[in-house]
Design a protein around this motif. Structure first.
Motif, PDB file in Angstrom:
ATOM      1  N   LYS A  97       0.855  -1.173   0.000  1.00  0.00           N
ATOM      2  CA  LYS A  97       0.000   0.000   0.000  1.00  0.00           C
ATOM      3  C   LYS A  97       0.894   1.227   0.000  1.00  0.00           C
ATOM      4  N   GLN A  98       0.616   2.145  -0.899  1.00  0.00           N
ATOM      5  CA  GLN A  98       1.369   3.388  -0.941  1.00  0.00           C
ATOM      6  C   GLN A  98       0.816   4.324   0.118  1.00  0.00           C
ATOM      7  N   MET A  99       1.711   4.871   0.921  1.00  0.00           N
ATOM      8  CA  MET A  99       1.362   5.821   1.976  1.00  0.00           C
ATOM      9  C   MET A  99       2.085   7.137   1.674  1.00  0.00           C
ATOM     10  N   PRO A 100       1.649   8.233   2.276  1.00  0.00           N
ATOM     11  CA  PRO A 100       2.327   9.514   2.027  1.00  0.00           C
ATOM     12  C   PRO A 100       3.807   9.506   2.425  1.00  0.00           C
ATOM     13  N   ASN A 101       4.154   8.726   3.433  1.00  0.00           N
ATOM     14  CA  ASN A 101       5.544   8.705   3.901  1.00  0.00           C
ATOM     15  C   ASN A 101       6.333   7.484   3.431  1.00  0.00           C
ATOM     16  N   GLY A 102       5.790   6.708   2.516  1.00  0.00           N
ATOM     17  CA  GLY A 102       6.505   5.541   2.005  1.00  0.00           C
ATOM     18  C   GLY A 102       5.540   4.445   1.607  1.00  0.00           C
ATOM     19  N   ARG A 103       6.059   3.253   1.483  1.00  0.00           N
ATOM     20  CA  ARG A 103       5.269   2.101   1.065  1.00  0.00           C
ATOM     21  C   ARG A 103       5.236   1.079   2.183  1.00  0.00           C
ATOM     22  N   VAL A 104       4.055   0.537   2.448  1.00  0.00           N
ATOM     23  CA  VAL A 104       3.886  -0.509   3.450  1.00  0.00           C
ATOM     24  C   VAL A 104       3.695  -1.816   2.706  1.00  0.00           C
ATOM     25  N   MET A 105       4.523  -2.820   3.062  1.00  0.00           N
ATOM     26  CA  MET A 105       4.430  -4.130   2.425  1.00  0.00           C
ATOM     27  C   MET A 105       4.128  -5.188   3.479  1.00  0.00           C
ATOM     28  N   VAL A 106       3.256  -6.084   3.124  1.00  0.00           N
ATOM     29  CA  VAL A 106       3.011  -7.267   3.941  1.00  0.00           C
ATOM     30  C   VAL A 106       3.740  -8.393   3.236  1.00  0.00           C
ATOM     31  N   VAL A 107       4.677  -9.010   3.939  1.00  0.00           N
ATOM     32  CA  VAL A 107       5.473 -10.068   3.332  1.00  0.00           C
ATOM     33  C   VAL A 107       5.261 -11.378   4.068  1.00  0.00           C
TER      34      VAL A 107
END
Length: 128
Positions: A97-107
């Motif tokens: 998911k793209q967030m304003p402060n970076g990208r969040v990944m579920v791995v």
């Protein structure tokens, strides 16, 4: 002669009788996913110290290698590449998911089975 208002009863079994299991079915409780208890955080400084301790090389030699390795791993994850790095394990990006402060990944990380504890912190003796 049958009329339109007459409808046959639904048949649920081959012999025309209701299955016994359906009459005696009881709900089963399904275990919820187990939460993971988080241990202490491993930071880059400690990672470099552990690499120095295990490998026996100097810190000034280990630091650029560890930093380069982390950079390559980060780029591979950013490209949604699957990582297969024994003994670390197999890593797949499941969601992002793209967030304003970076990208969040579920791995998903899959490590080989075996002993509960990881490799020892000491180098094996050459005499063994």
């Amino acid at each position: 002669m049958a009329t339109k208002s007459e409808t046959p009863a639904p048949v649920t079994a081959i012999d025309g009788k209701a299955p016994a299991a359906a009459a005696k079915a009881t709900p089963a409780v399904v275990d919820a996913p187990q939460s993971v208890i988080l241990g202490p955080v491993l930071r880059k400084k400690e990672l470099i110290d552990q690499v120095v301790k295990r490998s026996g090389i100097k810190k000034k030699d280990a630091k650029p290698v560890v930093e380069s390795l982390l950079s390559v791993l980060g780029e591979a994850l950013a490209d949604n590449r699957e990582l297969v790095l024994p003994p670390f394990g197999k890593v797949k990006v499941r969601r992002e998911k793209q967030m304003p402060n970076g990208r969040v990944m579920v791995v998903k990380v899959r490590q080989a089975g075996g002993s509960e504890s990881g490799p020892s912190d000491t180098m094996p003796d050459a005499a063994e």
